[in-house]
Scaffold this active site. Structure first.
Site, PDB file in Angstrom:
ATOM      1  N   ARG A  75       0.846  -1.202   0.000  1.00  0.00           N
ATOM      2  CA  ARG A  75       0.000   0.000   0.000  1.00  0.00           C
ATOM      3  C   ARG A  75       0.875   1.242   0.000  1.00  0.00           C
ATOM      4  O   ARG A  75       1.733   1.382   0.870  1.00  0.00           O
ATOM      5  CB  ARG A  75      -0.922   0.007   1.219  1.00  0.00           C
ATOM      6  CG  ARG A  75      -1.788   1.243   1.286  1.00  0.00           C
ATOM      7  CD  ARG A  75      -2.693   1.293   2.497  1.00  0.00           C
ATOM      8  NE  ARG A  75      -3.288   2.643   2.571  1.00  0.00           N
ATOM      9  CZ  ARG A  75      -3.334   3.377   3.674  1.00  0.00           C
ATOM     10  NH1 ARG A  75      -2.864   2.898   4.815  1.00  0.00           N
ATOM     11  NH2 ARG A  75      -3.850   4.590   3.651  1.00  0.00           N
ATOM     12  N   HIS A 119      -2.989  11.002   0.890  1.00  0.00           N
ATOM     13  CA  HIS A 119      -2.461  10.718   2.239  1.00  0.00           C
ATOM     14  C   HIS A 119      -1.862  12.003   2.784  1.00  0.00           C
ATOM     15  O   HIS A 119      -0.661  12.117   3.025  1.00  0.00           O
ATOM     16  CB  HIS A 119      -1.422   9.593   2.173  1.00  0.00           C
ATOM     17  CG  HIS A 119      -1.168   8.906   3.495  1.00  0.00           C
ATOM     18  ND1 HIS A 119      -1.282   7.545   3.675  1.00  0.00           N
ATOM     19  CD2 HIS A 119      -0.799   9.405   4.693  1.00  0.00           C
ATOM     20  CE1 HIS A 119      -0.977   7.234   4.919  1.00  0.00           C
ATOM     21  NE2 HIS A 119      -0.685   8.341   5.569  1.00  0.00           N
ATOM     22  N   GLU A 164      -7.407   8.376   6.378  1.00  0.00           N
ATOM     23  CA  GLU A 164      -7.719   9.001   7.667  1.00  0.00           C
ATOM     24  C   GLU A 164      -8.184  10.459   7.525  1.00  0.00           C
ATOM     25  O   GLU A 164      -7.547  11.396   8.052  1.00  0.00           O
ATOM     26  CB  GLU A 164      -6.495   8.910   8.597  1.00  0.00           C
ATOM     27  CG  GLU A 164      -6.080   7.494   8.886  1.00  0.00           C
ATOM     28  CD  GLU A 164      -5.087   7.371  10.033  1.00  0.00           C
ATOM     29  OE1 GLU A 164      -4.593   8.399  10.530  1.00  0.00           O
ATOM     30  OE2 GLU A 164      -4.794   6.230  10.433  1.00  0.00           O
ATOM     31  N   ASN A 289      -7.533   1.439   9.784  1.00  0.00           N
ATOM     32  CA  ASN A 289      -6.215   1.712  10.383  1.00  0.00           C
ATOM     33  C   ASN A 289      -6.388   1.597  11.900  1.00  0.00           C
ATOM     34  O   ASN A 289      -7.102   2.409  12.495  1.00  0.00           O
ATOM     35  CB  ASN A 289      -5.727   3.128  10.022  1.00  0.00           C
ATOM     36  CG  ASN A 289      -5.363   3.271   8.558  1.00  0.00           C
ATOM     37  OD1 ASN A 289      -5.474   2.313   7.797  1.00  0.00           O
ATOM     38  ND2 ASN A 289      -4.924   4.458   8.169  1.00  0.00           N
ATOM     39  N   TYR A 291      -4.567   1.179  15.692  1.00  0.00           N
ATOM     40  CA  TYR A 291      -3.346   1.291  16.490  1.00  0.00           C
ATOM     41  C   TYR A 291      -3.561   1.001  17.965  1.00  0.00           C
ATOM     42  O   TYR A 291      -2.709   0.417  18.628  1.00  0.00           O
ATOM     43  CB  TYR A 291      -2.712   2.676  16.301  1.00  0.00           C
ATOM     44  CG  TYR A 291      -2.051   2.804  14.956  1.00  0.00           C
ATOM     45  CD1 TYR A 291      -2.740   3.289  13.849  1.00  0.00           C
ATOM     46  CD2 TYR A 291      -0.743   2.365  14.767  1.00  0.00           C
ATOM     47  CE1 TYR A 291      -2.149   3.369  12.603  1.00  0.00           C
ATOM     48  CE2 TYR A 291      -0.134   2.435  13.520  1.00  0.00           C
ATOM     49  CZ  TYR A 291      -0.848   2.928  12.434  1.00  0.00           C
ATOM     50  OH  TYR A 291      -0.267   2.984  11.204  1.00  0.00           O
ATOM     51  N   GLU A 349      -3.651  -0.361   8.039  1.00  0.00           N
ATOM     52  CA  GLU A 349      -2.481   0.023   8.848  1.00  0.00           C
ATOM     53  C   GLU A 349      -2.580  -0.598  10.240  1.00  0.00           C
ATOM     54  O   GLU A 349      -3.641  -0.564  10.841  1.00  0.00           O
ATOM     55  CB  GLU A 349      -2.360   1.551   9.024  1.00  0.00           C
ATOM     56  CG  GLU A 349      -1.893   2.286   7.808  1.00  0.00           C
ATOM     57  CD  GLU A 349      -1.735   3.775   8.068  1.00  0.00           C
ATOM     58  OE1 GLU A 349      -1.432   4.173   9.212  1.00  0.00           O
ATOM     59  OE2 GLU A 349      -1.969   4.569   7.128  1.00  0.00           O
TER      60      GLU A 349
END
Ligand SMILES: N#[N+]C[C@@H]1[C@@H](O)[C@H](O)[C@@H](O)[C@@H]2O[C@H]12
Length: 444
Positions: A75, A119, A164, A289, A291, A349
């Protein structure tokens, strides 16, 4: 525990401004991050993406490392201003040529490209025209997307419109800690709305010319109340709307959550509600994504969600100070399926910043990152086993890179980069991931 399907994509992810360097090479225009990183105090150490990982020139070396790693997907994002230097107008063939060569080199190694159109690196020339606050921004983005669809859809089969957009809107227009560094609740809400309209513009354009699949990558973070106190429970619920549903609902349901205008109050762009229906351009998959989770306490002063983040004293943290909480990934994936129905999902991600040691005799021992990846892949496997249509996993990141306002002070890479020499050194976590991919994810 169910195994990963043989069709599962085992990938790694990067973004243009964070790894490419050469931001103005071959006719490229400046981006808002090229400009923002030059403003004193904006980035740790005054770092910029001028060199980054020098990927613009070293991409073949990096693709050889991807082949060694054994990933079957990669990606990356396209720097809008490399391809359309003033953002909306004349095409730069040399800029587009880089991505043409990049895609061909990936395919030559049997690596599936997943292309992110945006991005965070808006052309500076468009910022000069109001950026994401300009109602024309959706059309600018749609025109740019068309250029790439025409040029690359014969080889790129997985497209992402935005990365995002919540971060673009909140950090770029509310906190001001990301480019373009504006600070206003009204600006953040308006930018978010235009980003969502831009997403829909690109998806609609893709339906007319595209032959493959298109989605969006969202930062999704489960919100937990720090206590059973009603005010903390309510604060976590407000932040869940603010962080997760603010974008998911218009994209997947065609309407904003009813609570969002209340959170923003007089700063909410009233017309947005009438146009929310335009945002729901059906997507083929959702990029998640993931985290960490958020632990929330009530904070009446916190705008707009009136919640503040806290950490458990015994929490295991990454070098970003984020709690390591793999079960939050399972819960988020299951929640998405319950709330929005069957939709293919990619983890676009997932990764950790660690205080890695310097390379020693060609090795970088980062057991913490290997453990992080393993625990989150187990969490992903749990979601698969409970019916989530999970299609792939992209580790963030392939390379240590420019970590936005943190500059080069935070390292997320599977591969260490010595930014002075541009020497790449695969870390222990890269070997862990490589071996796991070789086993198809078995025996996690
Ligand atoms: N911070 N952090 C790491 C990582 C960042 O480097 C990516 O560019 C973003 O998409 C997302 O925030 C995640």
């Amino acid at each position: 525990m169910i195994g990963f399907p043989t069709s599962f994509l085992w990938g790694a992810a990067t973004s243009a401004y964070q790894i490419e360097g050469s931001p103005l090479a071959d006719g490229a225009g400046a981006s808002i991050w090229h400009r923002f990183s030059r403003e004193p105090g904006r980035v740790v150490g005054g770092a910029t993406g001028d060199s980054a990982c020098d990927h613009y020139r070293r991409y073949r070396e990096d693709i050889a490392l991807m082949a060694w790693l054994g990933i079957n997907a990669y990606r990356f994002s396209v720097a809008w201003a490399r391809v359309v230097p003033d953002g909306n107008g004349t095409l730069n063939p040399k800029g587009l040529g880089f991505y043409d060569r990049l895609v061909d080199a990936l395919l030559a190694q049997g690596i599936e490209p997943m292309l992110t159109l945006y991005h965070w690196d808006l052309p500076a020339a468009l910022e000069d025209r109001g950026g994401w606050l300009n109602p024309d921004s959706a059309k600018w983005f749609g025109d740019y997307a068309q250029v790439l669809f025409q040029a690359l859809d014969d080889r790129v089969r997985l497209w992402l419109t935005l990365n995002e957009p919540w971060v673009s809107a909140v950090l770029g227009y509310l906190t001001g800690t990301h480019a373009p560094g504006r600070r206003g609740l009204r600006e953040a809400a308006l930018a978010a709305h235009h980003l969502l309209l831009a997403h829909a513009e690109a998806v609609t354009a893709y339906r007319a010319v595209g032959r493959h699949r298109i989605g969006i990558a969202l930062n999704l973070e489960p919100q937990y109340a720090a206590s059973a106190q009603a005010e903390d429970v309510e604060a976590a619920a407000r932040r869940h709307i603010y962080v997760n549903r603010w974008f998911l609902d218009p994209i997947l349901l065609g309407r904003y959550p009813a609570e969002i205008p209340q959170l923003f109050g007089a700063d909410w762009p009233r017309r947005a509600l009438q146009r929310a229906g335009l945002i729901r351009a059906p997507i083929d998959f959702l990029g998640v994504n993931y985290y960490s989770r958020a632990l929330v306490v009530d904070d009446p002063s916190g705008r707009p969600a009136r919640g503040r983040l806290v950490k458990r004293r015994d929490a295991q943290l990454t070098a970003m100070g984020w709690e390591i909480f793999p079960q939050g990934l399972t819960e988020m994936l299951l929640w998405i399926r319950r709330e929005y129905g069957e939709l293919p999902v990619y983890i676009t991600e997932n990764g950790a910043a660690c205080n890695d040691p310097l390379p020693e005799r060609g090795r970088v021992l980062d057991p913490g990152r290997a453990r992080f990846l393993g625990r989150h892949l187990i969490a992903a496997q749990e979601a698969l086993g409970r019916g989530v249509d999970l299609r792939g996993y992209f580790a963030w990141s392939l390379l240590d890179n420019f970590e936005w306002a943190y500059g080069y002070s935070k390292r997320f890479g599977l591969i260490h980069v010595d930014f002075a020499t541009q020497r790449r050194t695969p870390k222990m976590s890269a070997r862990f991931y490589r071996n796991l991919i070789c086993r198809g994810g078995a025996n996690l």
